[in-house]
Design an enzyme around this catalytic site. Structure first.
Site, PDB file in Angstrom:
ATOM      1  N   LYS A 110      -0.152   7.672 -23.722  1.00 41.48           N
ATOM      2  CA  LYS A 110       0.461   8.041 -24.544  1.00 41.48           C
ATOM      3  C   LYS A 110       1.943   7.848 -24.723  1.00 41.48           C
ATOM      4  O   LYS A 110       2.272   6.852 -24.872  1.00 41.48           O
ATOM      5  CB  LYS A 110      -0.110   9.663 -25.111  1.00 41.48           C
ATOM      6  N   TYR A 133       0.483  -1.079   0.441  1.00 42.21           N
ATOM      7  CA  TYR A 133      -0.505   0.098   0.130  1.00 42.21           C
ATOM      8  C   TYR A 133       0.460   1.542   0.269  1.00 42.21           C
ATOM      9  O   TYR A 133       0.577   2.206  -0.519  1.00 42.21           O
ATOM     10  CB  TYR A 133      -0.543   0.131   1.208  1.00 42.21           C
ATOM     11  N   PHE A 138      -6.437  21.457 -24.660  1.00 40.03           N
ATOM     12  CA  PHE A 138      -7.260  20.374 -24.654  1.00 40.03           C
ATOM     13  C   PHE A 138      -8.148  19.960 -23.819  1.00 40.03           C
ATOM     14  O   PHE A 138      -8.458  20.731 -22.102  1.00 40.03           O
ATOM     15  CB  PHE A 138      -5.919  19.542 -24.078  1.00 40.03           C
ATOM     16  N   THR A 139      -9.246  19.197 -24.363  1.00 38.73           N
ATOM     17  CA  THR A 139     -10.843  18.570 -23.580  1.00 38.73           C
ATOM     18  C   THR A 139      -9.968  18.874 -22.228  1.00 38.73           C
ATOM     19  O   THR A 139     -10.995  19.779 -21.502  1.00 38.73           O
ATOM     20  CB  THR A 139     -11.345  18.270 -24.135  1.00 38.73           C
ATOM     21  N   PHE A 177     -20.721  14.173 -30.063  1.00 37.39           N
ATOM     22  CA  PHE A 177     -19.668  12.852 -30.671  1.00 37.39           C
ATOM     23  C   PHE A 177     -20.205  11.238 -30.575  1.00 37.39           C
ATOM     24  O   PHE A 177     -19.725  10.477 -31.073  1.00 37.39           O
ATOM     25  CB  PHE A 177     -19.078  13.567 -31.385  1.00 37.39           C
ATOM     26  N   ASP A 179       2.288  20.304 -20.856  1.00 38.35           N
ATOM     27  CA  ASP A 179       1.219  19.045 -20.849  1.00 38.35           C
ATOM     28  C   ASP A 179       1.809  18.276 -21.631  1.00 38.35           C
ATOM     29  O   ASP A 179       2.089  18.441 -23.054  1.00 38.35           O
ATOM     30  CB  ASP A 179      -0.089  20.040 -21.471  1.00 38.35           C
ATOM     31  N   ARG A 207     -13.619  14.619 -36.649  1.00 37.26           N
ATOM     32  CA  ARG A 207     -13.412  15.443 -36.211  1.00 37.26           C
ATOM     33  C   ARG A 207     -14.007  16.490 -37.153  1.00 37.26           C
ATOM     34  O   ARG A 207     -13.424  17.277 -38.087  1.00 37.26           O
ATOM     35  CB  ARG A 207     -11.792  15.312 -36.247  1.00 37.26           C
TER      36      ARG A 207
END
Ligand SMILES: *Cc1c(COP(=O)(O)O)cnc(C)c1O
Length: 461
Positions: free
Chosen positions: A262, A76, A128-129, A453, A219, A386
């Site tokens: 990523k 832990y 970015f979202t 979307f 980012d 998009r």
């Protein structure tokens, strides 16, 4: 001549475990597409042949990473895998302190909550979202300070992700530097199509921000891909290694948020990395509330081990050259066939220009959505829209936003597909291109209220 000078690369790995792909018939795909309401997000992955929906968490791990998974220390507190990850982040990204999180948005939540007070402004090189949403939820207002070229799909600027210092300065003059807790710099810029930021821009931005006491927070989700573009496009860096470039890039920032799904070559994971002790201390406090103890942050020990090993692999030249080389390969082949794509081709995806591809369709007949559906029907290849569907509606008028661009994105997962899959993809796009005049548009028959979307449904006109 250029072509002969360039030595081909091959995938810098051989295959030890295979995951069979399911080939479907056109009849089966037609049925699957109708069941999914012509929306690729609603397809079952089992019905997909080559999945180019996203490169997020879809990476293939190496044997070395899988071996590391077996060395997961699931204590832990104080897992040895945490210390290994901390060492990897310090060595390759250069930040002093590490807070692991379950994925990128976990880190965004924590840093936004700590640094942004209601009424503040957070500039960034395009949004970015999830990043913007966390900034807004913390009471901040996002301000776009990316150079104009980023919004122009035909501009061949080599660093379309650059920060426009005039735009940043205008904001500082307007609201005052004390209202700006930090500048977010996406390296690379996902929403601009993975476009990179140059090292010289990062240096200028750093100098400007230091003068005004504004933090720079990266980012860093695709920072290794950005380092590749600096190496091949910025002359002074051509003889530097990717690791050296990455380290120098990060030295021009105070902290970073990271989605390990990523660049870091894992399926889940992320982190916040910082240099300021005070902010780190607060982040370490807060991670306990939202993610888990500060030495696991919502991850299993084995996940942290895989990410530590993935970071080391991600900066290898052979890896990054082949990763981006694959995207460039598809881009070049499509261009040779006269198929309209967005240029320059970026680090993680090729974008097809659906407006030029299907010029007989009005934008309200959803050209990009139609193209994504047709490509699936032709080949079982899944891409993402998009365009007008992703753009949503204006909250005030209730009308659709009509974005300038109608694109579909072919996104390449890292180390998953071979050059033969790339060839099949190009052939499939070409086949759709050859019958483009007979393609009919779509009408929307179901529209969800938020982020439509993902779940909207369509029928053929
Ligand atoms: C994916 C992504 C994020 C969000 O990370 P998650 O791991 O999906 O939460 C943030 N920024 C960029 C540039 C991304 O590509």
């Amino acid at each position: 001549m250029e072509k002969y000078k360039k030595r081909s690369w091959a995938e810098p790995y051989k295959i030890k475990v295979v995951e069979p792909l399911k080939m479907t018939t056109r009849e089966e795909r037609k049925r699957a597409l109708e069941e999914a309401g012509f929306n690729t997000f609603l397809l079952k992955s089992d019905d997909v042949y080559i999945d180019l929906l996203t490169d997020s968490g879809t990476n293939a791990m190496s044997d070395n990473q899988w071996a590391g998974m077996m060395l997961g220390d699931e204590a832990y507190a104080g897992s040895k895998n945490f210390y290994h990850l901390e060492e990897a982040v310090q060595k390759y990204y250069g930040y002093k302190y590490l807070v692991p999180t379950h994925q990128g948005r976990g880190a965004e939540n924590i840093i936004s909550k700590i640094l942004i007070k209601p009424g503040m402004f957070v500039p960034g090189n395009m949004y970015f979202t999830t990043t913007r949403l966390h900034q807004e939820l913390a009471g901040g207002t996002f301000v776009d300070v990316i150079i104009d070229e980023a919004h122009n799909p035909t501009s061949l600027h080599p660093f379309k992700g650059n920060v426009d210092l005039n735009k940043l300065d205008a904001l500082v003059r307007k609201v005052g530097a004390d209202k700006i807790p930090y500048l977010t710099v996406g390296v690379t810029v996902n929403m601009a199509g993975g476009q990179p930021v140059s090292m010289s821009n990062l240096k200028e931005v750093r100098l400007y921000c230091q003068k005004h006491c504004i933090r720079v927070i990266f980012d860093a989700t695709r920072a290794v891909e950005n380092a590749y573009f600096i190496k091949v496009r910025e002359k002074e860096y051509e003889n530097k290694s990717i690791a050296e470039i990455l380290h120098e890039m990060c030295s021009y920032s105070d902290a970073c948020t990271m989605s390990g799904k990523k660049d870091c070559l894992v399926n889940i994971g992320g982190f916040l990395a910082l240099n300021e002790w005070d902010v780190f201390e607060e982040a370490r406090n807060m991670v306990v509330v939202y993610e888990g103890l500060h030495t696991y942050g919502g991850l299993a020990g084995r996940d942290m081990e895989a990410m530590a090993r993935g970071i080391e692999e991600s900066v290898q030249w052979d890896h990054i050259r082949a990763r981006i080389g694959q995207v460039e390969y598809v881009g070049e082949k499509l261009t040779d066939l006269g198929i309209p794509i967005v240029l320059p081709v970026d680090g993680h995806a090729v974008f097809l220009d659906a407006k030029t591809f299907l010029p007989h369709l009005k934008q309200i007949e959803f050209p990009a959505q139609t193209l994504a559906a047709e490509l699936y029907l032709e080949s079982g290849i899944r891409s993402m829209e998009r365009g007008i569907v992703s753009a949503g509606r204006n909250k005030e008028t209730g009308d659709h936003y009509y974005p300038k661009l109608e694109l579909i994105r072919l996104t390449f997962p890292r180390r998953v597909y071979t050059q033969a899959h790339c060839d099949v993809t190009v052939e499939a796009v070409d086949e759709v291109f050859n019958r483009r005049e007979s393609i009919k548009g779509l009408k929307m028959v179901y529209e969800p209220k938020y982020l439509r979307f993902f779940q909207a449904r369509f029928e053929r006109l």
